[in-house]
Design a protein around this motif. Structure first.
Motif, short mmCIF file in Angstrom:
data_model
loop_
_atom_site.label_atom_id
_atom_site.label_comp_id
_atom_site.label_asym_id
_atom_site.label_seq_id
_atom_site.Cartn_x
_atom_site.Cartn_y
_atom_site.Cartn_z
N GLU A 14 0.81 -1.22 0.00
CA GLU A 14 0.00 0.00 0.00
C GLU A 14 0.85 1.27 0.00
O GLU A 14 0.62 2.19 -0.80
N GLU A 15 1.85 1.31 0.90
CA GLU A 15 2.64 2.54 1.02
C GLU A 15 3.63 2.73 -0.13
O GLU A 15 4.28 3.77 -0.23
N TRP A 16 3.76 1.71 -0.99
CA TRP A 16 4.69 1.82 -2.13
C TRP A 16 3.97 2.00 -3.46
O TRP A 16 4.57 1.89 -4.52
N LYS A 17 2.68 2.25 -3.43
CA LYS A 17 1.87 2.23 -4.65
C LYS A 17 2.40 3.18 -5.72
O LYS A 17 2.32 2.88 -6.92
N GLY A 18 2.93 4.30 -5.32
CA GLY A 18 3.39 5.28 -6.29
C GLY A 18 4.67 4.92 -7.00
O GLY A 18 5.11 5.64 -7.91
N TYR A 19 5.30 3.80 -6.62
CA TYR A 19 6.60 3.45 -7.18
C TYR A 19 6.57 2.22 -8.08
O TYR A 19 7.60 1.85 -8.64
N TYR A 20 5.42 1.59 -8.22
CA TYR A 20 5.30 0.46 -9.13
C TYR A 20 5.16 0.97 -10.56
O TYR A 20 4.78 2.12 -10.80
N VAL A 117 10.50 -5.81 -6.74
CA VAL A 117 11.35 -5.87 -7.93
C VAL A 117 10.82 -6.91 -8.91
O VAL A 117 10.75 -6.66 -10.12
N ASP A 118 10.41 -8.06 -8.39
CA ASP A 118 9.91 -9.13 -9.25
C ASP A 118 8.67 -8.69 -10.01
O ASP A 118 8.52 -8.94 -11.21
N MET A 119 7.75 -8.04 -9.31
CA MET A 119 6.52 -7.58 -9.94
C MET A 119 6.80 -6.56 -11.03
O MET A 119 6.21 -6.60 -12.12
N ASN A 120 7.70 -5.63 -10.76
CA ASN A 120 8.03 -4.62 -11.77
C ASN A 120 8.79 -5.21 -12.95
O ASN A 120 8.57 -4.81 -14.10
#
Length: 696
Positions: A14-20, A117-120
């Motif tokens: 949630e808190e990393w949403k802007g970085y995906y 990292v894997d998801m991106n």
């Protein structure tokens, strides 16, 4: 199958949403570019530059956040290290446990970052594939070439995680240092044989290996079986518990694998003599050996489907067919019938239950030992390949019992006949059908009825990766998420060979071509070895048997070297190209250029061809598992079945080539049979370079 866009949204921190990666935006931009180019508003070169810039910005945001989080984790580990130094002087056990838990909390955050990292990385791969698909342009090739090889490459930060691995090492070392063992504090450096038993470290290592495709000897062997394993991090339940697992049934499957490989190769040293004794040419040995592969083309399909419903019945049927086939093979001499001999070999091929063996390991062995079972499968195959010719070398005798002849030609059939009869009795008494497990799979997961890829390692030499099912779907799926309201059938497994073929991308076709080539080259080498060595070197059957057994014995040592060292130093695609070139070199060295053909030339060229074909097979199947659509990972007509058919067809064509070339005379046999694999090998190298950057 959940489309990637939905999965990305559901699995985000949630808190990393802007970085995906903004996957939805990238798809939207891609659709706009398609419309604009169709209307003539923009040309392809302009689209290429603009889309590259947008993707660069996406990757830059990901990488900067990744570096920031790495520094944050490193700072936490450094502070914990200061606390550790103070605690070890006090010897306060309770605080040591608290410190261990603090390190584990860092480990949990590290796992989150690895999944990020894997998801991106998956999103980047899919966007690149989607662009190629929409525009019919090799954007992936352009983008990877210009970005990955640049000295300031940000793409490398996503796909080659050196910084994260350093954090993993620091975390592992500190936890190992704190771990109490018999009242003393251990160091992973002072005691390299001691394995740190901590679930957090296991999960971290699994995530790192998934990202980097790192491997070990055990994994490398297991990957040869192409048995798809559940992703340990996927959260899926392991449907096999320790109580339902039956070791004897697993052992019976491994013995079936071993005996089948012995059965395949035990006749190779004497097939030419057998054909001569029945009034045929020595080169008819190609048809004798290849008839088993012809039948395997059909048996691979029905055993793959049959294993969806039962394991016991297919194994019983396999044993009966192999018993009958070997009986006919042995009786053909006294009946003086080449037809009976060929029917016997066809029956043996119809008894190939290797798809059942792999499926049993995939579905009925607990996850925690599935890797060992997969490695056992490949080891049994390799051992059988070596033992077959070696056993033939010990059967150099001749006697009669009543009217039945027992000699070097018929004894392989009699020996295997007895072996399969004993195996059938053992199977009937000891095998436990996991019926309750099969029913639960059918009821709960019908879409995963083809949970393992039935890839062919006819000789037990091939590799794979043991890629997690979830990872396969994320990284290798065809881009089926364009329309979120597509019918489920568009995401389902292929229902026929033709529908499976339609799912093949150029990269997959190239890997199948490589697989065909290496199987062709290996079959030519093995099947004609007796004829060639007898003609040029006057080798006895025992000498041929020893030579083939030595080739078979190279399998495990080569896998040990490649699995433990080479694959950790180089990318799979680099090893692929190098292996192809070495196989080509081995084929070129095998040609007879002068009237005198020497033993050193033949043996050296055979070793080079065979050894590097082993290496090539491993990385080929590894890459195949990555570039193949996830729709081909399931069902009866899966990607493994396609590779099975490709490899089996190669063996059939190679053996037919030997027999056909035999009509031109033994003097021309060697060079004529080497021409097709030479041409196919050159073609496969060219095709590999054309698709090289799609294997990134």
């Amino acid at each position: 199958m959940v489309n990637f866009g939905k999965k990305l949204m559901a699995d985000q921190v949630e808190e990393w949403k802007g970085y995906y990666i903004n996957y939805k935006l990238m798809k939207k931009m891609l659709k706009q570019y398609v419309q604009q180019t169709q209307l003539g508003g923009k040309d392809r070169e302009q689209v290429l530059k603009e889309f590259s810039r947008i993707l660069d910005e996406q990757i830059e945001r990901i990488v900067l956040f990744l570096l920031q989080q790495q520094g944050y984790l490193a700072n936490r580990i450094e502070k914990l290290g200061e606390q550790r130094a103070a605690l070890l002087e006090q010897h306060d056990i309770s605080q040591v446990f608290q410190l261990c838990e603090a390190y584990r909390e860092v480990g949990r955050d590290l796992i989150k970052l690895l999944r990020f990292v894997d998801m991106n990385a998956t999103g980047i791969r899919k966007i690149l594939k989607k662009f190629d698909k929409r525009f019919g342009y090799r954007f992936t090739d352009y983008y990877v070439t210009t970005r990955a090889n640049h000295p300031y490459s940000q793409l490398q930060q996503v796909f080659k995680q050196v910084g994260i691995v350093a954090v993993v090492g620091a975390l592992s070392r500190n936890l190992a240092y704190l771990q109490d063992h018999e009242g003393s504090v251990l160091s992973i450096y002072d005691h390299p044989s001691v394995t740190l038993k901590d679930p957090i470290i296991d999960q971290v290592n699994h995530a790192v290996q998934k990202l980097t495709h790192a491997t070990s000897f055990l994994q490398f062997l297991g990957q040869h079986a192409l048995i798809i394993q559940e992703d340990a991090q996927s959260g899926s339940e392991d449907l096999v518990d320790d109580q339902s697992y039956h070791f004897m049934s697993l052992l019976l499957n491994l013995v079936n694998t071993f005996l089948y490989m012995v059965n395949t190769y035990i006749i190779v040293p004497t097939a030419d003599d057998y054909s001569i004794s029945l009034g045929a040419a020595a080169t008819v040995c190609g048809v004798i050996i290849g008839s088993m592969a012809v039948a395997q083309v059909f048996s691979s399909v029905y055993f793959s489907a049959w294993s969806n419903r039962s394991y016991f019945r297919p194994l019983v049927f396999s044993s009966i067919m192999l018993f009958s086939g070997n009986l006919l093979y042995a009786l053909a001499y006294d009946l003086n019938s080449l037809t009976v001999l060929l029917i016997g070999r066809l029956l043996c091929g119809l008894g190939s239950a290797r798809a059942v063996n792999r499926r049993y390991i995939s579905d009925c062995v607990p996850h925690k030992i599935r890797l060992q079972a997969s490695a056992g499968f490949v080891s049994a195959s390799a051992l059988g390949m070596a033992c077959g010719p070696a056993l033939a070398g010990f059967l150099q005798t001749k006697f009669k019992i009543y009217s039945l002849t027992f000699d070097q030609s018929t004894l392989p059939g009699w020996v295997m006949c007895i072996a399969w009869l004993v195996y059938l009795l053992w199977l009937w008494i000891s095998f436990k059908e996991p019926g309750h497990f099969a029913k639960s799979l059918d009821a709960a997961q019908p879409a995963e009825s083809g949970h393992q890829v039935n890839a062919n390692l006819e000789e037990g030499l091939a590799q794979p990766l043991l890629t997690g099912t979830e990872g396969r779907q994320d990284q290798n799926a065809e881009d089926n998420d364009d329309n979120e309201e597509e019918s489920e059938s568009s995401h389902g497994p292929a229902t026929s060979i033709s529908s499976a073929y339609k799912l093949l991308t150029p990269s997959v076709k190239v890997q199948l071509l490589i697989y065909f080539m290496l199987k062709y080259a290996m079959e030519i080498l093995l099947s004609e070895s007796s004829v060639v060595t007898t003609y040029y070197f006057d080798w006895s059957t025992s000498a041929v048997s020893i030579f083939l057994a030595i080739l078979g014995c190279t399998v495990l040592p080569v896998n040990a070297i490649v699995g433990s060292y080479i694959t950790n130093l180089f990318e799979d695609r680099q090893i692929l190209v190098a292996s192809e070139i070495m196989v080509l070199l081995g084929i070129i060295m095998s040609f007879r250029y002068t009237p005198h053909y020497s033993v050193p030339q033949y043996v050296l060229s055979a070793l080079i061809t065979f050894v590097f074909a082993e290496v090539l097979e491993g990385v080929n199947l590894s890459l195949l598992s990555r570039v193949m659509s996830s729709r081909l990972a399931r069902g009866t007509y899966n990607g493994g079945l396609l590779s099975t058919e490709a490899g089996t067809l190669a063996r059939v064509v190679a053996d037919a080539t030997i027999t056909a070339a035999g009509y031109l005379g033994p003097d021309l046999l060697l060079n004529i049979t080497l021409l097709p694999p030479l041409v196919i090998c050159v073609a496969s190298i060219f095709a590999t370079f054309c698709t090289y950057n799609t294997l990134y």
